[in-house]
Design an enzyme around this catalytic site. Structure first.
Site, mmCIF file in Angstrom:
data_model
loop_
_atom_site.group_PDB
_atom_site.id
_atom_site.type_symbol
_atom_site.label_atom_id
_atom_site.label_comp_id
_atom_site.label_asym_id
_atom_site.label_seq_id
_atom_site.Cartn_x
_atom_site.Cartn_y
_atom_site.Cartn_z
ATOM 1 N N HIS A 1 0.825 -1.217 0.000
ATOM 2 C CA HIS A 1 0.000 0.000 0.000
ATOM 3 C C HIS A 1 0.852 1.257 0.000
ATOM 4 O O HIS A 1 2.048 1.211 0.274
ATOM 5 C CB HIS A 1 -0.961 0.026 1.202
ATOM 6 C CG HIS A 1 -0.286 0.039 2.539
ATOM 7 N ND1 HIS A 1 -0.099 -1.094 3.299
ATOM 8 C CD2 HIS A 1 0.250 1.047 3.285
ATOM 9 C CE1 HIS A 1 0.510 -0.796 4.437
ATOM 10 N NE2 HIS A 1 0.741 0.511 4.460
ATOM 11 N N HIS B 1 3.909 7.265 3.524
ATOM 12 C CA HIS B 1 4.875 6.167 3.440
ATOM 13 C C HIS B 1 4.485 5.203 2.332
ATOM 14 O O HIS B 1 3.374 5.269 1.796
ATOM 15 C CB HIS B 1 4.986 5.426 4.788
ATOM 16 C CG HIS B 1 3.755 4.660 5.199
ATOM 17 N ND1 HIS B 1 2.733 5.201 5.935
ATOM 18 C CD2 HIS B 1 3.388 3.369 4.973
ATOM 19 C CE1 HIS B 1 1.793 4.286 6.145
ATOM 20 N NE2 HIS B 1 2.162 3.167 5.575
ATOM 21 N N GLU C 1 7.633 1.211 5.061
ATOM 22 C CA GLU C 1 7.171 0.147 5.942
ATOM 23 C C GLU C 1 7.521 -1.192 5.304
ATOM 24 O O GLU C 1 7.335 -1.393 4.100
ATOM 25 C CB GLU C 1 5.648 0.273 6.126
ATOM 26 C CG GLU C 1 5.050 -0.780 7.042
ATOM 27 C CD GLU C 1 3.539 -0.589 7.241
ATOM 28 O OE1 GLU C 1 2.978 0.400 6.733
ATOM 29 O OE2 GLU C 1 2.924 -1.451 7.903
#
Lengths: 139, 139
Positions: A8, A81, A130
Site C-alpha cells: 500500500h 509512506h 514500511e
C-alpha cells in the site's frame, strides 16, 4: 532479499471521512472495510482498494500520534509512506540491521495483522518505508 | 469512473544513479530498463519493478524542471506523486473537469508512452495524482 509487493501507499489525512468522500467523488472508490483504530500506533486507519494495491488512509489518533506532526506540516494531508511485503519479517530485519539501515522502533503488528517495522527515510532516499510480512506468509 | 490500477509511485531524487544503488542494496531491486530523459516534462526517469506495481524514480532535468523545487525543499528526495490508470484518458479528463477538479496542464504523453495528466494536490487531499491511460487500452 527480493523486492516485494507494494502492499500500500500510506496517505495521511486530517479526516478519514473527508478523504473517503474525496476518493468517492474523484475515483468512484469505496473503502474495503470501515475505518478502525490502531491505538498502539496512534492512528486511525482505512484502506481503499485499487485493483492491484491499496491506499491506506491514516488519521492521527490524538496529539501524540506520530502522524500529528505530519499533519501540522501538511494540513491537507499527503503521501506519508510506502509499504513493501517480505516473506519473513525476522530475516528482513536481520538483513537491514546487517547493512546498517536505521529501523524505527520494534517489530510490531500492523494494520493487516502481520508483523511490520519502518525504515528511516534518511536511509531510503527520503521515503518513509514500511516493511510488512505478507499476509499469505504469516504464521 | 472506476478506481484503476496503481501504476506507480513517483519518487523524486537528486540522483537516479544513487537511488538505484539504494534500491539495490536495500531491496535487491534492479531497474526494469535504463534511465531515460523526458525533456518535455523536464525530468529524467527510471522505473524499478515491484511484483505488482512500479517505483518511478524522477530526477530534475535542469533548473527549470518542475521537480527542481521539490528537490530544493527535500534535498534527499522523497515521494512525489501516485499514478492511477484509466481506460480512456479523454473520458477521465471530462469527468474531472465536470466535477471541477483542477488539472495541471494539457494531456500529454507520459513515461510509458500513453496519455497522462496531473490532478492538483489541493483537490486530491494533498497527493499530486497522475492519471494515465492504461498501456493495454491505448490506441
Amino acid at each position: 532479499m527480493k523486492f516485494g509487493r507494494l502492499n500500500h501507499v500510506g496517505v495521511a489525512t486530517p479526516s478519514i471521512e473527508r478523504s473517503l468522500e474525496t476518493y468517492r467523488t474523484l475515483f468512484g472508490a469505496e473503502p474495503s472495510s470501515p475505518p478502525f483504530d490502531l491505538p498502539a500506533q496512534g492512528v486511525r486507519v482505512c484502506f481503499v482498494d485499487a485493483p492491484n494495491s491499496q491506499i491506506e488512509l491514516i488519521e492521527p489518533l490524538g496529539a501524540d500520534s506520530p502522524v500529528a506532526k505530519f499533519i501540522e506540516k501538511n494540513p491537507q494531508g499527503g503521501q506519508h509512506h510506502v509499504c513493501f511485503e517480505v516473506d519473513d519479517i525476522e530475516a528482513a530485519r536481520a538483513h537491514f540491521e546487517g547493512i546498517g539501515t536505521r529501523i524505527l522502533g520494534p517489530t510490531r503488528i500492523g494494520a493487516h495483522g502481520t508483523p511490520i517495522f519502518f525504515l528511516h527515510p534518511k536511509d531510503t532516499g527520503g521515503t518513509l518505508t514500511e516493511i510488512m510480512e505478507s499476509p499469505s506468509q504469516s504464521h
